[in-house]
Design an enzyme around this catalytic site. Structure first.
Site, PDB file in Angstrom:
ATOM      1  N   GLU A 133      20.989   7.006  -8.228  1.00 40.33           N
ATOM      2  CA  GLU A 133      20.261   6.079  -9.103  1.00 40.33           C
ATOM      3  C   GLU A 133      19.161   5.323  -8.372  1.00 40.33           C
ATOM      4  OE1 GLU A 133      23.530   6.422  -9.147  1.00 40.33           O
ATOM      5  OE2 GLU A 133      24.103   6.864 -11.198  1.00 40.33           O
TER       6      GLU A 133
ATOM      7  N   HIS B 222      32.268   1.149 -18.039  1.00 36.01           N
ATOM      8  CA  HIS B 222      31.341   1.890 -18.901  1.00 36.01           C
ATOM      9  C   HIS B 222      31.015   1.150 -20.198  1.00 36.01           C
ATOM     10  CE1 HIS B 222      32.360   5.275 -16.308  1.00 36.01           C
ATOM     11  NE2 HIS B 222      31.424   5.984 -16.877  1.00 36.01           N
TER      12      HIS B 222
END
Lengths: 327, 324
Positions: free
Chosen positions: A61, A130
């Site tokens: 990322e 999440h």
């Protein structure tokens, strides 16, 4: 020219249009190409545009977000997709220390026309790594713009608005909205970044919302109407910049306000909005400001607990009735 | 590498300019004209001068917070750098960056990054854009041995190799990440081997020899163009001064510093020019005078610079109309 489509298709169509019109636009992120996107937003784009413009990245990322910044500084208009806001924390160094600061540190020489899209929000029993809504955190940072499209129209328009912006823009797409259906007018004039929209006009109480909370607020307003409470529902659309004017004008009319925020209450964007109302419209208030936020807990897996943690129409209705003295 | 007299003079003068510029910075720091963090490049001059000698005007540079030498060698003016450190509007970053954040659009000098390894991903993206737009230019990314421990180093090397990007990675291995020796932090202290594990062609070279660095950089740039793939140079070097102005240097022996000073890049190059019978052609005194003038002019320029009005404080957070 309206046609019915999904939120997912609206985002895809906006990316497709931008890529057809501007060779500088490209998409990169985890699983955006061969897989078709974690939420299938980019399904089919690899076939149309090829692997040079729909770029599958490794699970890096920080590096691919930083690469987006570098490419943006070098004339491109990258769209970086980070699978969810939870993973964006691995790229926070790049977003905060580079994207948000380079224009300023360079004395105005190097702007960063980068778009970062990511999924956000809870409600799918995905537990504490999440399910979070961290867009309010990003709204803390000068140099960034933070968009939260709720409607199909905004899902479409905000991609183009973000790409046209000379500075880094973050788009937070609530994962529960991808399947939502609605009308899209691709020829409409886009509502600019920083402008909130009033989705329901009302006179008794203002409900400020953004992202998926808009629909919870609208549902609540229907229930409230049955009790004779006429709520006004605002969709902020953008958390940075915030549209103070629309919020304050509404409060001048209703004199009461509830803020619905899927972030945690402490240090949240809802806290910022309350502070601004305090600064700009304190004497317009007939009752203390109230909030409906996510409970101060990492989102749990069990459905009944997750449901209890998140804002919902019932909580908004109860809060509004309490404020109106009808509970 | 062929070395003509002009090149020899240029290399020596650039290294001497960096040395004298840094010495002046120390003086100005003591006089409280320069504040904040100040990281000196003294001892490492051969790397900046050698690497930049291999670049064309089109090539881009990303450097670290110890970047005065890179900026000078890349052609950023001493005046605008000094004004920056004085916090003046005439500074290369309008006084918004300071010593650690020198930026210069005209020479494609992209900073001055003070997050260790934070610029590696940017260099990857810069090179990606060049590749996508089929522009034939190289991005150089300079960082220290400390960066090697960061995830961004590994992620970036992988991407650059995977996507075959025109990046020259230059690791200035001065043996200490601030005050901790490499041997205490890395299982593999030969850094070039890490790059090789990503299938990047890499080399370990003597970073105290400007000739060695210039030669390796020239070959690396040629290879990047030819192979359309990144290259990695590990330059073994040493900083003669403390990490910053706040460092008491308790972590290394004076004898070690003295040992390395015997390999001072200026002395090394002088000896090499003597061997080539070129040293006598170089008028060191005249060079010192010219450099003193350059630095004095830079200081005067900085002293006479303008403080940005407070009303402008919140500018450059977002682009102004001209950018749109």
């Amino acid at each position: 020219m309206d046609n019915i489509t999904t939120y997912r298709e609206a985002v895809k169509e906006a990316i497709r249009k931008a890529m057809r019109e501007d060779e500088r636009v490209f998409l990169m992120g985890e699983d955006v190409g061969h897989y078709g996107g974690c939420y299938a937003v980019s399904m089919g784009l690899l076939d149309e545009f090829g692997a040079e413009r729909i770029i599958d990245t490794p699970l890096s990322e920080s590096a691919f977000t930083g690469a987006g910044i570098g490419a943006a500084m070098n004339g491109m208009r990258p769209i970086v997709e980070i699978m969810t806001v939870n993973f964006s924390l691995l790229a926070l160094d790049q977003i905060m220390n580079n994207a948000a600061t380079l224009l300023h540190m360079s004395g105005g020489q190097f702007n960063v026309p980068l778009v970062i899209r990511m999924a956000t929000g809870g409600g799918k029993q995905l537990a504490a790594q999440h399910s979070h809504s961290l867009e309010g955190w990003f709204a803390h940072i000068p140099g960034l713009k933070v968009l939260t499209p709720a409607t199909i129209q905004d899902a479409y328009e905000m991609v183009g608005l973000a790409l046209a912006d000379p500075d880094p823009v973050l788009i937070f797409e609530n994962a529960l909205l991808y399947n939502s259906k609605g009308s899209l007018d691709v020829h409409a004039t886009p509502t600019p970044i920083g402008k909130a929209l009033i989705h329901k006009v009302g006179k008794d109480i203002t409900i400020v919302s953004y992202g998926i909370s808009l629909f919870k607020a609208l549902e609540a307003s229907k229930t409230l109407a049955e009790d004779g409470i006429d709520a006004e529902v605002i969709d902020l659309r953008s958390l940075r910049p915030l549209d103070d004017e629309t919020i304050m004008n509404s409060i001048k009319k209703t004199h009461k306000v509830i803020i619905v925020d899927e972030g945690w209450k402490s240090g949240s964007i809802s806290a910022e909005i309350m502070a601004r109302i305090n600064e700009q419209a304190f004497y317009e208030l007939d009752a203390p400001m109230e909030r409906v936020c996510t409970a101060e807990v990492p989102i749990p897996y069990a459905k009944h607990l997750e449901d209890a943690a998140l804002p919902n129409p019932e909580k908004i209705v109860a809060m509004a009735k309490k404020m109106m003295g009808k509970s | 590498m062929e070395l003509d007299l002009n090149k020899a003079k240029e290399f020596y003068k650039e290294m001497l300019l960096i040395r004298r510029f840094e010495e002046k910075c120390v003086e100005l720091y003591s006089n409280q004209k320069i504040r904040g963090f100040l990281h000196l490049y003294i001892g490492e001059e051969a790397i900046a001068v050698g690497v930049m000698s291999a670049l064309s005007q089109e090539d881009a540079v990303f450097a670290t917070y110890r970047e005065h030498g890179h900026a000078i060698a890349h052609g950023v003016s001493a005046k605008s750098m000094m004004a920056e450190m004085f916090g003046k509007m005439e500074g290369c970053s309008r006084g918004r960056g300071g010593s650690m954040h020198l930026f210069d659009g005209a020479t494609r000098f992209y900073g001055g990054s003070a997050i260790v390894a934070g610029a590696l991903p940017l260099a990857v993206g810069m090179a990606l854009a060049d590749k996508m737009m089929k522009r034939n230019r190289v991005t150089v990314c300079i960082f220290g041995d400390g960066a090697v421990a960061e995830g961004e180093f590994h992620e970036s090397l992988n991407l650059a190799a995977l996507w075959k990007l025109p990046v020259l990675f230059v690791c200035e291995n001065n043996r200490y990440a601030m005050g901790t020796a490499l041997k205490y932090t890395e299982s593999e202290t030969d850094i070039y081997k890490k790059a090789a594990s990503y299938k990047i062609s890499s080399k370990q070279i003597d970073g105290m020899s400007v000739m060695d660095v210039a030669q390796a950089a020239k070959e690396a740039i040629a290879s990047i163009h030819k192979e359309q793939a990144p290259m990695f140079l590990e330059c073994l070097t040493y900083r003669f001064r403390a990490h910053s102005m706040f460092d008491a240097e308790l972590y290394r022996q004076k004898s070690e510093v003295e040992e390395w000073k015997r390999k001072d890049p200026l002395t090394l190059f002088e000896n090499s020019l003597k061997d080539k019978n070129m040293w006598s052609e170089i008028d060191r005194a005249e060079m010192e005078d010219e450099i003193k003038n350059t630095i004095d002019e830079a200081v005067t320029f900085a002293e006479n610079g303008t403080l940005e009005p407070i009303e402008d404080l919140e500018r450059f957070v977002y682009s102004e109309a001209s950018h749109g």
